[in-house]
Structure formats: structure tokens, C-alpha cells
Motif scaffolding. Structure first.
Motif, PDB file in Angstrom:
ATOM      1  N   LEU A  61       0.828  -1.207   0.000  1.00  0.00           N
ATOM      2  CA  LEU A  61       0.000   0.000   0.000  1.00  0.00           C
ATOM      3  C   LEU A  61       0.866   1.262   0.000  1.00  0.00           C
ATOM      4  CD1 LEU A  61      -2.825   1.229   0.148  1.00  0.00           C
ATOM      5  CD2 LEU A  61      -2.726   1.012   2.641  1.00  0.00           C
ATOM      6  N   GLU A  62       1.920   1.268   0.823  1.00  0.00           N
ATOM      7  CA  GLU A  62       2.820   2.408   0.842  1.00  0.00           C
ATOM      8  C   GLU A  62       3.492   2.604  -0.513  1.00  0.00           C
ATOM      9  OE1 GLU A  62       3.470   4.730   3.064  1.00  0.00           O
ATOM     10  OE2 GLU A  62       1.874   3.963   4.360  1.00  0.00           O
ATOM     11  N   ALA A  63       3.834   1.496  -1.151  1.00  0.00           N
ATOM     12  CA  ALA A  63       4.447   1.601  -2.482  1.00  0.00           C
ATOM     13  C   ALA A  63       3.473   2.200  -3.490  1.00  0.00           C
ATOM     14  CB  ALA A  63       4.935   0.220  -2.940  1.00  0.00           C
ATOM     15  N   GLU A  64       2.208   1.779  -3.417  1.00  0.00           N
ATOM     16  CA  GLU A  64       1.198   2.338  -4.310  1.00  0.00           C
ATOM     17  C   GLU A  64       0.998   3.836  -4.044  1.00  0.00           C
ATOM     18  OE1 GLU A  64      -0.312   1.122  -6.847  1.00  0.00           O
ATOM     19  OE2 GLU A  64       0.654  -0.842  -6.673  1.00  0.00           O
ATOM     20  N   ARG A  65       0.969   4.212  -2.764  1.00  0.00           N
ATOM     21  CA  ARG A  65       0.831   5.634  -2.437  1.00  0.00           C
ATOM     22  C   ARG A  65       2.014   6.456  -2.957  1.00  0.00           C
ATOM     23  NH1 ARG A  65      -1.163   5.314   3.921  1.00  0.00           N
ATOM     24  NH2 ARG A  65      -3.264   4.485   3.497  1.00  0.00           N
ATOM     25  N   GLU A  66       3.197   5.914  -2.790  1.00  0.00           N
ATOM     26  CA  GLU A  66       4.372   6.615  -3.291  1.00  0.00           C
ATOM     27  C   GLU A  66       4.336   6.743  -4.809  1.00  0.00           C
ATOM     28  OE1 GLU A  66       7.932   8.689  -2.888  1.00  0.00           O
ATOM     29  OE2 GLU A  66       6.423   8.058  -1.410  1.00  0.00           O
ATOM     30  N   LYS A  67       3.907   5.657  -5.484  1.00  0.00           N
ATOM     31  CA  LYS A  67       3.778   5.736  -6.937  1.00  0.00           C
ATOM     32  C   LYS A  67       2.740   6.764  -7.363  1.00  0.00           C
ATOM     33  CE  LYS A  67       5.133   0.919  -7.814  1.00  0.00           C
ATOM     34  NZ  LYS A  67       4.688  -0.391  -8.342  1.00  0.00           N
ATOM     35  N   ALA A  68       1.600   6.791  -6.627  1.00  0.00           N
ATOM     36  CA  ALA A  68       0.560   7.767  -6.950  1.00  0.00           C
ATOM     37  C   ALA A  68       1.076   9.198  -6.730  1.00  0.00           C
ATOM     38  CB  ALA A  68      -0.684   7.509  -6.100  1.00  0.00           C
ATOM     39  N   LEU A  70       4.203  10.211  -6.870  1.00  0.00           N
ATOM     40  CA  LEU A  70       5.150  10.518  -7.932  1.00  0.00           C
ATOM     41  C   LEU A  70       4.438  10.814  -9.252  1.00  0.00           C
ATOM     42  CD1 LEU A  70       7.951   7.862  -7.204  1.00  0.00           C
ATOM     43  CD2 LEU A  70       8.002  10.328  -6.740  1.00  0.00           C
ATOM     44  N   ARG A  71       3.369  10.027  -9.536  1.00  0.00           N
ATOM     45  CA  ARG A  71       2.613  10.292 -10.764  1.00  0.00           C
ATOM     46  C   ARG A  71       1.969  11.676 -10.725  1.00  0.00           C
ATOM     47  NH1 ARG A  71       1.226   4.660 -10.402  1.00  0.00           N
ATOM     48  NH2 ARG A  71      -0.656   5.201  -9.224  1.00  0.00           N
ATOM     49  N   ARG A  72       1.423  12.044  -9.522  1.00  0.00           N
ATOM     50  CA  ARG A  72       0.824  13.379  -9.417  1.00  0.00           C
ATOM     51  C   ARG A  72       1.871  14.474  -9.598  1.00  0.00           C
ATOM     52  NH1 ARG A  72      -1.961  10.953  -5.063  1.00  0.00           N
ATOM     53  NH2 ARG A  72      -0.514  11.932  -3.594  1.00  0.00           N
ATOM     54  N   GLU A  73       3.034  14.278  -8.978  1.00  0.00           N
ATOM     55  CA  GLU A  73       4.083  15.283  -9.128  1.00  0.00           C
ATOM     56  C   GLU A  73       4.540  15.399 -10.577  1.00  0.00           C
ATOM     57  OE1 GLU A  73       7.227  14.352  -6.493  1.00  0.00           O
ATOM     58  OE2 GLU A  73       6.130  14.933  -4.664  1.00  0.00           O
ATOM     59  N   LEU A  74       4.679  14.234 -11.227  1.00  0.00           N
ATOM     60  CA  LEU A  74       5.078  14.276 -12.628  1.00  0.00           C
ATOM     61  C   LEU A  74       4.006  14.941 -13.494  1.00  0.00           C
ATOM     62  CD1 LEU A  74       6.712  10.730 -13.013  1.00  0.00           C
ATOM     63  CD2 LEU A  74       7.874  12.947 -12.881  1.00  0.00           C
ATOM     64  N   THR A  76       1.794  17.147 -12.448  1.00  0.00           N
ATOM     65  CA  THR A  76       1.800  18.586 -12.152  1.00  0.00           C
ATOM     66  C   THR A  76       2.963  19.279 -12.834  1.00  0.00           C
ATOM     67  OG1 THR A  76       0.788  18.135  -9.995  1.00  0.00           O
ATOM     68  CG2 THR A  76       1.834  20.276 -10.282  1.00  0.00           C
ATOM     69  N   GLN A  77       4.132  18.653 -12.783  1.00  0.00           N
ATOM     70  CA  GLN A  77       5.291  19.242 -13.439  1.00  0.00           C
ATOM     71  C   GLN A  77       5.096  19.321 -14.948  1.00  0.00           C
ATOM     72  OE1 GLN A  77       8.909  17.200 -12.513  1.00  0.00           O
ATOM     73  NE2 GLN A  77      10.232  18.693 -13.536  1.00  0.00           N
ATOM     74  N   ALA A  78       4.515  18.255 -15.511  1.00  0.00           N
ATOM     75  CA  ALA A  78       4.245  18.281 -16.947  1.00  0.00           C
ATOM     76  C   ALA A  78       3.227  19.364 -17.301  1.00  0.00           C
ATOM     77  CB  ALA A  78       3.751  16.910 -17.406  1.00  0.00           C
ATOM     78  N   LYS A  79       2.199  19.522 -16.421  1.00  0.00           N
ATOM     79  CA  LYS A  79       1.200  20.563 -16.672  1.00  0.00           C
ATOM     80  C   LYS A  79       1.830  21.952 -16.609  1.00  0.00           C
ATOM     81  CE  LYS A  79      -3.055  21.928 -17.266  1.00  0.00           C
ATOM     82  NZ  LYS A  79      -3.792  21.652 -18.520  1.00  0.00           N
ATOM     83  N   LEU A  80       2.708  22.131 -15.615  1.00  0.00           N
ATOM     84  CA  LEU A  80       3.384  23.425 -15.523  1.00  0.00           C
ATOM     85  C   LEU A  80       4.261  23.690 -16.732  1.00  0.00           C
ATOM     86  CD1 LEU A  80       4.406  23.475 -11.738  1.00  0.00           C
ATOM     87  CD2 LEU A  80       2.570  24.757 -12.827  1.00  0.00           C
TER      88      LEU A  80
END
Length: 447
Positions: A61-68, A70-74, A76-80
Motif C-alpha cells: 500500500l505504501e508503495a502504491e501511495r508513493e507511486k501515486a 510521484l505520478r501526481r508530481e510528474l 503537475t510538473q508536466a502541466k506546468l
């Protein structure tokens, strides 16, 4: 030997106890205990297995949260990055379109001005074309060059007034040349005004562009005030909303508010605050008025009580005088009351009370001290005690006030050694009665 046997006995018992389960014949209690121990071990093993399974699920579960995350950060960065790239493209398109508009306008105006100069030099002055074209280009580029230098200085924060004036002067001179030379040529006579106007418009267009860029720089640096908000036209037309709109417009200009909604909301909140304040002031005035009415009623009752007091009693007279002074102070707040004296035929006719006037002032501590010193000096000088009426008439206050001053003076004289007989005549310290019936002054050495 016995001691060694005793020390080894417990170990032997424990060994026998450990070997007991492997014996062929065991008791029911031992079998139940072994079964319970096996069951406890099995449950402990199951608990450990479940704990390991929960740990693996938690780590997954922690791994999935970390992946989620990272995906959100990526994302957001891509959107910016996309927004930044879109902003850069939009800014580039705006610059290109602005440059195209500026180039087309200035280039067209300069081209027409150069054409007019070439025609004026060739047809009006007879110059060859290979001389007229370079001269026209140079003459027109001078005004453009001066205008560009003026624009650069203005953008960088320097004063460029004299350069703008020089560019205007060059444009006027070239325009006048284009107009006069082409106006004398029959072939270009109809276009002379156009050639002259184009030569004059070249520095004007540069100045318009330069001023716009200067305002943009000032706005980015925060050196220009925010624009005033724009309200709907119906708010200015409807009479009931016109006043509110005008107040919101003035507030927005004064406070630098750009949002019409914010300005209108601020005006309405101030109106509510002002209404609440006015209501509070009105309530306070009503409270003061009610308290004033209560005070008037109390003073009227006090005035009526003053006329019921016995005038022959000194204490009653003093109380009446004090009430009269109090009423004189609050006379402007007291309604008219009939304070007429009782009939002369009554058996107990009270002593007339001096009517207080509004001009009479309240006695101060200085007045009290002056009156007391007056009584003391009169006693020492004439060996007689002034009456309360004489003191009151001399200083312009009530007789009760004069009576108090006489009493204070007598007390101070008594502290100095003076005495008074039952009739109130003063006696000097160490002497006899002053002011005998024959008028002779007594001798202190012969009592």
C-alpha cells in the motif's frame, strides 16, 4: 554427600519432566497440557504469519501511495511545463504579430514618404533617380533613427523629450519638403498632401509604440496604479443603484480595488456599519433623555419637599438653602413648578426662602476661605461676630452658606484660645468678656 544430592535433585526432576512426554504411559493432565501447548504454538505461528502478511500488504500500500504521489508530481510538473510552453508560444505569437503590425505600418508609411521624396527630387528638382533614391532613404532614415534612440532611452528610464522633439522636427521638415515639391509637379500634385503626411506620421507612430512599451514596463514594475473597475451600464442608469455605484467607484479609485463585486460589497458593509452606529447613537440619546426626565422628576419632588420643611428650625433652613443652591445649578433642566409661599394667615408661616437665580455662581474653596477670614478679622477688629446675613450679602451667597462660614471662623478662633459666652459674644484669650453693657474695654490683668 547429602548436600550434593539435594543440589542435583531439582535438575534431575527437570530432566525427567522434559523426558516425560516421550514416555509411553502419560496421565490425562499431561496430555491436556501438551495439547494446550501445541495449540498455543500453532496460534502463535498463525499470528506471525498474519503479521507478516499485514506487513507485506502495508508495504504494498505504501508503495502504491508513493507511486501515486510521484505520478501526481510528474503530472503537475508536466502541466506546468505545458502551461509555460503555451505562455511562451503565446508571448512569441504576440511579439510576432506586434512586430508585423508595427513593421507594416511603419514600413508602409516610410515607403510612401520615400516615394514622395524620390518623385519630388526627380520630377520637381530634376535629379537623376540613382541620386534621388539614396538621398530619400537617408533623409527618411534620419527621423526613424532618432525616433528609435528616443524609444530606447525612454524604455531604459532616461529622459527622451528633446530627442522626440528632434524627431518631430525632422518629420515636419521632410513632410514639408514632400508637400511643396510634389505640389508643384502636375503629375504628383494630387498626392502631395499624402506624401507630406506620411513623412510626418513616421515619428508619430514611433512615439505611440514607445509610449505603450514604456507603460508596460511601468506596469510590470508596479509603478502604475491599477485601472478602475468597470460597472454595468444599467447600474449607472437605474436611479436606485446610481448612488451605490458612484460610492463604489470612488472607493475603488481611492483604495485601488479592481473588482466591481469587492467594491460594491465594501460599500454595502460600510452602510450596514453606519446604520448600526446611527441606531446605537439614537438609543443612547433616548437613554439620556429618559435619565433627564427621571432627574427632572426627582428635582421637582426635591423642590416640593423644600417648601414643606420647617423654616424656624436652623437645620431645616440650612437644608432649604442647600436645596435652593442645588436647584439653581440644575435650573435649566427643571420644568416650571409653582413654588409660591403659603398664605400669611397660616399659624406656622415658614421663613421666606431666597429665590435662587441663574446668575448666582456656586461658591468655591477660595470664597469659603475669604468669608472665614472676613469673620475672623471682624471679630478681632470690632470684637463682634458678624451675622450670617451680613456674610451672605457681602459675598453674594445664601444665608446657610454664611452660617457655615461663621461656624468655621468660631472653631478656628477657639483653636487660638478665644471663647464665646452663651450669647455668642467673643472673649479674647486670657481676658474677660469683650463688649460689656457700659461699652468699657475690660482689663485682662483684673478679671
Amino acid at each position: 554427600m547429602n548436600a550434593d544430592t539435594e543440589r542435583t535433585t531439582p535438575a534431575t526432576d527437570e530432566t525427567a519432566e522434559r523426558r516425560r512426554p516421550f514416555a509411553v504411559f502419560r496421565s490425562a493432565q499431561e496430555r491436556a497440557r501438551d495439547k494446550a501447548a501445541a495449540l498455543a504454538e500453532r496460534e502463535q505461528a498463525m499470528i506471525e504469519v498474519q503479521r507478516a502478511r499485514d506487513q507485506r500488504e502495508f508495504e504494498a500500500l505504501e508503495a502504491e501511495r508513493e507511486k501515486a504521489r510521484l505520478r501526481r508530481e510528474l503530472a503537475t510538473q508536466a502541466k506546468l511545463q505545458q502551461n509555460q510552453a503555451a505562455a511562451e508560444r503565446r508571448s512569441f505569437r504576440q511579439r510576432i504579430s506586434r512586430a508585423v503590425v508595427l513593421a507594416s505600418a511603419n514600413g508602409g508609411v516610410n515607403a510612401v514618404a520615400v516615394l514622395g521624396q524620390v518623385l519630388g527630387l526627380t520630377l520637381g528638382m530634376g535629379w537623376p533617380w540613382w541620386v534621388a533614391v539614396p538621398v530619400a532613404l537617408v533623409a527618411e532614415s534620419i527621423a526613424v533613427n532618432v525616433g528609435y534612440i528616443s524609444h530606447d532611452k525612454l524604455i531604459n528610464g532616461y529622459s527622451a523629450g528633446w530627442l522626440r522633439t528632434l524627431s518631430y522636427a525632422i518629420g515636419v521638415a521632410v513632410g514639408w519638403f514632400n508637400y511643396t515639391e510634389n505640389a508643384n509637379v502636375p503629375l504628383t500634385k494630387e498626392y502631395a498632401l499624402v506624401f507630406g503626411a506620411c513623412s510626418l506620421l513616421s515619428p508619430v507612430l514611433w512615439q505611440i509604440y514607445s509610449q505603450w512599451r514604456h507603460w508596460e514596463e511601468l506596469r510590470l514594475q508596479g509603478m502604475l496604479e491599477a485601472r478602475a473597475p468597470k460597472f454595468a451600464k444599467l447600474r449607472w442608469i437605474i436611479p436606485s443603484l446610481r448612488g451605490e455605484t458612484w460610492q463604489a467607484f470612488k472607493l475603488a479609485v481611492a483604495e485601488g480595488i479592481q473588482s466591481p463585486e469587492v467594491a460594491i460589497g465594501e460599500v454595502r458593509s460600510r452602510i450596514v456599519t453606519r446604520t448600526a452606529r446611527d441606531t446605537l447613537y439614537a438609543a443612547r440619546e433616548e437613554l439620556v433623555r429618559a435619565q433627564s426626565d427621571a432627574l427632572r422628576l426627582a428635582l421637582v419632588q426635591l423642590a416640593a419637599l423644600a417648601h414643606d420643611l420647617d423654616g424656624e428650625d436652623p437645620r431645616g433652613t440650612e437644608a432649604r438653602q442647600n436645596i435652593a443652591v442645588f436647584l439653581a445649578r440644575f435650573r435649566p433642566f427643571i420644568p416650571a413648578v409653582d413654588l409660591s409661599e403659603p398664605d400669611a394667615d397660616s399659624a406656622d408661616e415658614p421663613e421666606p426662602v431666597e429665590e435662587p437665580t441663574e446668575e448666582r455662581k456656586m461658591p468655591t474653596d477660595q470664597d469659603n476661605q475669604r468669608a472665614k477670614r472676613y469673620v475672623i478679622n471682624a471679630v478681632k477688629r470690632s470684637k463682634t461676630v458678624p451675622t450670617k446675613g451680613a456674610v451672605a450679602s457681602k459675598f453674594g451667597f445664601s444665608e446657610s452658606w454664611g452660617y457655615d462660614r461663621v461656624v468655621e471662623a468660631k472653631r478656628e478662633l477657639e483653636d487660638l484660645g478665644w471663647t464665646f459666652d452663651p450669647k455668642g459674644n467673643p472673649v479674647e484669650p486670657g481676658g474677660t468678656l469683650v463688649g460689656s453693657s457700659n461699652g468699657s474695654r475690660p482689663n485682662p490683668s483684673h478679671p
